[in-house]
Write a protein that holds these residues in place. Sequence first.
Motif, PDB file in Angstrom:
ATOM      1  N   ARG A 273       0.413  -1.231   0.341  1.00  0.00           N
ATOM      2  CA  ARG A 273       0.285   0.620  -0.095  1.00  0.00           C
ATOM      3  C   ARG A 273       1.085   1.081  -0.215  1.00  0.00           C
ATOM      4  O   ARG A 273       0.348   2.875  -0.218  1.00  0.00           O
ATOM      5  CB  ARG A 273      -1.066   0.257   1.607  1.00  0.00           C
ATOM      6  N   GLY A 274       2.046   0.854   0.262  1.00  0.00           N
ATOM      7  CA  GLY A 274       3.084   2.116  -0.288  1.00  0.00           C
ATOM      8  C   GLY A 274       2.739   3.366   1.435  1.00  0.00           C
ATOM      9  O   GLY A 274       3.463   4.008   1.348  1.00  0.00           O
ATOM     10  N   ASN A 275       2.895   2.467   2.378  1.00  0.00           N
ATOM     11  CA  ASN A 275       2.930   3.122   3.735  1.00  0.00           C
ATOM     12  C   ASN A 275       3.991   2.280   4.951  1.00  0.00           C
ATOM     13  O   ASN A 275       4.041   2.851   6.318  1.00  0.00           O
ATOM     14  CB  ASN A 275       1.530   2.525   4.746  1.00  0.00           C
ATOM     15  N   TRP A 276       5.231   2.062   4.368  1.00  0.00           N
ATOM     16  CA  TRP A 276       5.711   0.946   4.537  1.00  0.00           C
ATOM     17  C   TRP A 276       7.049   2.320   5.008  1.00  0.00           C
ATOM     18  O   TRP A 276       7.664   2.686   4.194  1.00  0.00           O
ATOM     19  CB  TRP A 276       6.768   0.081   4.154  1.00  0.00           C
ATOM     20  N   THR A 277       7.749   2.647   7.121  1.00  0.00           N
ATOM     21  CA  THR A 277       8.304   3.497   7.149  1.00  0.00           C
ATOM     22  C   THR A 277       9.790   3.106   7.475  1.00  0.00           C
ATOM     23  O   THR A 277       9.519   2.553   8.471  1.00  0.00           O
ATOM     24  CB  THR A 277       7.275   4.863   7.741  1.00  0.00           C
TER      25      THR A 277
END
Length: 355
Positions: A273-277
Amino acid sequence: MSGTDAAAFSAALERAILARYQDFLQGVKLYQASGYQRSLEPKPAVWSKGAARLLDYGTTESACPLLVIPSLVNRYYILDLKEDNSFLRWLARQGFRPFVMDWGEPGSAEKDFGLDDYVGSYLSDALEAVIKITGAFPGVIGYCMGGTLAVALSQLHQDKISTAVFMASPWDFHEGQAEGGAARMRAEALVGLLPLVKVQKRLPSEILQSLFASLDQTLSLRKFSAFNRMDMSSGAAANFVALEDWLNDGVPLTEKVAEECLRDWYGQNVTGRGNWTIQGQEIRPGELEVPALSIVSLKDRIVPAASSMALAQCLPHSEILQTSLGHIGMTVSGAAQSKIWKPISDWLCSKLKNQ
């Protein structure tokens, strides 16, 4: 079946079951009695921190450096299984200088580690060590979970990495499936392990091994039965024992890493989802400008093709190599050298010539 004697059929079925079981059991006994011990001379460690070491497989100091990143849950030596079956040694013979991250087993220094620590501290420091030793920006090769970590490292240090190769690297943990899909149901089951992680303060390797085994529930029966029929003096038998020893030499995950993998990766699919930080930066492959090669296995039970293909399709400068070899087969099978190793080497050479 109407003309079959029920009692005779039942007796024949019992004999067949017993024969298969005995075939399997004999294979297990032969494996246990093999007496095999890994005897390869260890490569020198050129950097270390906590339990982690960076091993230098190079034979020529001026060769193009590669930083090779294996998974956190298995020992690095699947990439150096035997003298005659070693991806790392083969790369060195092709004119590269591979440095592989040996994660070791989490100790007191890593007990509170999360993925941010492994990438932002250990991998980033190892990258700096390679650059300092060689005076060149290395290519990065990540295998399995190591490839997912390599995405983060490459994005954080794009100006210090020449190329990136991702081998069977998971990214979309829901595999693009809607609610109720097999991948999402599997994710829900894995999230259910979180209470165990809380109690154990880690995710034991035995649990991980059971999870992998559950992906193909008849694999053990098939492989040990096949081993029983091998010539015990053959190279195939020796490879089987070496690989099985590696499979049984797993590494636990720290509590925090286990929670992040189970809850964030599998449960919430933060990568897909493109939310890995990591290090305060969202890791998005679409922002990676480094030339990349993605290896996608069409027969991978551990990292399904849809999961690793999602990463490959996000990368703006990526080429894709699809293979029929399985997750482990791409590193150690008889066909690995021609179908995976050589294409990787050829691709790296072609990209390095243009830099």
